[in-house]
Design a protein around this motif. Sequence first.
Motif, PDB file in Angstrom:
ATOM      1  N   GLU A  11       0.540  -2.102   6.550  1.00 54.88           N
ATOM      2  CA  GLU A  11       1.449  -0.991   6.315  1.00 54.88           C
ATOM      3  C   GLU A  11       2.687  -1.087   7.200  1.00 54.88           C
ATOM      4  O   GLU A  11       3.804  -0.787   6.765  1.00 54.88           O
ATOM      5  CB  GLU A  11       0.721   0.332   6.542  1.00 54.88           C
ATOM      6  CG  GLU A  11      -0.362   0.604   5.486  1.00 54.88           C
ATOM      7  CD  GLU A  11      -1.078   1.913   5.719  1.00 54.88           C
ATOM      8  OE1 GLU A  11      -0.866   2.520   6.797  1.00 54.88           O
ATOM      9  OE2 GLU A  11      -1.847   2.326   4.831  1.00 54.88           O
ATOM     10  N   ALA A  12       2.529  -1.512   8.441  1.00 56.74           N
ATOM     11  CA  ALA A  12       3.667  -1.676   9.340  1.00 56.74           C
ATOM     12  C   ALA A  12       4.600  -2.777   8.837  1.00 56.74           C
ATOM     13  O   ALA A  12       5.829  -2.649   8.889  1.00 56.74           O
ATOM     14  CB  ALA A  12       3.192  -1.990  10.756  1.00 56.74           C
ATOM     15  N   ALA A  13       4.007  -3.858   8.348  1.00 59.17           N
ATOM     16  CA  ALA A  13       4.814  -4.962   7.826  1.00 59.17           C
ATOM     17  C   ALA A  13       5.597  -4.527   6.585  1.00 59.17           C
ATOM     18  O   ALA A  13       6.780  -4.844   6.439  1.00 59.17           O
ATOM     19  CB  ALA A  13       3.917  -6.155   7.493  1.00 59.17           C
ATOM     20  N   ASP A  15       6.578  -1.535   5.826  1.00 62.01           N
ATOM     21  CA  ASP A  15       7.603  -0.560   6.191  1.00 62.01           C
ATOM     22  C   ASP A  15       8.827  -1.220   6.825  1.00 62.01           C
ATOM     23  O   ASP A  15       9.893  -0.600   6.903  1.00 62.01           O
ATOM     24  CB  ASP A  15       7.025   0.487   7.147  1.00 62.01           C
ATOM     25  CG  ASP A  15       6.123   1.479   6.425  1.00 62.01           C
ATOM     26  OD1 ASP A  15       6.247   1.598   5.195  1.00 62.01           O
ATOM     27  OD2 ASP A  15       5.305   2.136   7.105  1.00 62.01           O
ATOM     28  N   CYS A  16       8.689  -2.447   7.289  1.00 58.67           N
ATOM     29  CA  CYS A  16       9.824  -3.158   7.876  1.00 58.67           C
ATOM     30  C   CYS A  16      10.759  -3.727   6.807  1.00 58.67           C
ATOM     31  O   CYS A  16      11.896  -4.101   7.118  1.00 58.67           O
ATOM     32  CB  CYS A  16       9.331  -4.306   8.758  1.00 58.67           C
ATOM     33  SG  CYS A  16       8.530  -3.759  10.290  1.00 58.67           S
ATOM     34  N   LEU A  17      10.293  -3.799   5.569  1.00 54.38           N
ATOM     35  CA  LEU A  17      11.083  -4.404   4.494  1.00 54.38           C
ATOM     36  C   LEU A  17      12.072  -3.399   3.924  1.00 54.38           C
ATOM     37  O   LEU A  17      11.781  -2.210   3.799  1.00 54.38           O
ATOM     38  CB  LEU A  17      10.160  -4.908   3.388  1.00 54.38           C
ATOM     39  CG  LEU A  17       9.154  -5.987   3.802  1.00 54.38           C
ATOM     40  CD1 LEU A  17       8.221  -6.306   2.645  1.00 54.38           C
ATOM     41  CD2 LEU A  17       9.880  -7.245   4.265  1.00 54.38           C
ATOM     42  N   SER A  18      13.255  -3.868   3.547  1.00 51.69           N
ATOM     43  CA  SER A  18      14.277  -2.991   2.968  1.00 51.69           C
ATOM     44  C   SER A  18      14.083  -2.798   1.473  1.00 51.69           C
ATOM     45  O   SER A  18      14.679  -1.911   0.875  1.00 51.69           O
ATOM     46  CB  SER A  18      15.673  -3.569   3.237  1.00 51.69           C
ATOM     47  OG  SER A  18      15.812  -4.857   2.649  1.00 51.69           O
ATOM     48  N   ASN A  34       5.890   1.497   0.434  1.00 54.06           N
ATOM     49  CA  ASN A  34       6.424   1.366   1.798  1.00 54.06           C
ATOM     50  C   ASN A  34       7.441   2.461   2.086  1.00 54.06           C
ATOM     51  O   ASN A  34       7.763   3.311   1.236  1.00 54.06           O
ATOM     52  CB  ASN A  34       7.021  -0.029   2.007  1.00 54.06           C
ATOM     53  CG  ASN A  34       8.319  -0.235   1.250  1.00 54.06           C
ATOM     54  OD1 ASN A  34       8.633   0.508   0.327  1.00 54.06           O
ATOM     55  ND2 ASN A  34       9.080  -1.245   1.643  1.00 54.06           N
ATOM     56  N   CYS A  35       7.977   2.432   3.290  1.00 50.09           N
ATOM     57  CA  CYS A  35       8.884   3.476   3.756  1.00 50.09           C
ATOM     58  C   CYS A  35      10.169   3.497   2.924  1.00 50.09           C
ATOM     59  O   CYS A  35      10.691   4.569   2.605  1.00 50.09           O
ATOM     60  CB  CYS A  35       9.202   3.243   5.230  1.00 50.09           C
ATOM     61  SG  CYS A  35      10.214   4.539   5.975  1.00 50.09           S
TER      62      CYS A  35
END
Length: 207
Positions: A11-13, A15-18, A34-35
């Motif tokens: 999930e952290a990985a 969320d780092c993607l645009s 993702n975020c």
Amino acid sequence: MEKRISREFLEAALDCLSFHLAILDHTGTIIRVNCAWKMFADQNGLKWLDYGVGKNYLSVFNIPEDLASDGMEQALVGIRSVMEGTRDYYFQEYPCHSPDEQRWFNMRLVGFRVEDSSFSVVAHEVITERKIAEQQRDQLIKQLTTALEQVKQLSGLLPICANCKKIRDDDGNWYEMETFIRKHSEANFSHSICPACAEKLYKDYLD
């Protein structure tokens, strides 16, 4: 413990993607987003509960045939082909304009397997700046092509009368030189007298 860490890491990985990214199961149901996906949903008034988690991604394409575009039908075929395992990857560019601005995106879908289960990752990327730059480039090329065609209008051999200097067009009509040039270019004329002609015509006044 290992599974929990792996899930947090995933999930952290993501969320780092645009990219606006979602993970789908073999039926097309969204199981993770993702975020960037959530932020885009908030900014554009997406009403899906929990940002679409638990909703079938293919339901976006379940609209009446008279409202469906060729691009949507093509995307649906491509997405299903990845989910069914007949292809590993699908890509498509598409417009998605808002009331306030024109926007373009590309969509990538990649299938993968974990043990005996199949999944897909779908990612949407904003490419508006690139599309606008391409439109501006195409417009510039069009303008340059038009200008080049105008320049070429007076290229080649021009039949000109040796005596009166009239020019003959392709239809056999004879025109004064000024009229012919105006007709075949963007040029215009401003009349004056060169020194040699002034000497010849107005010699008595210049002495």
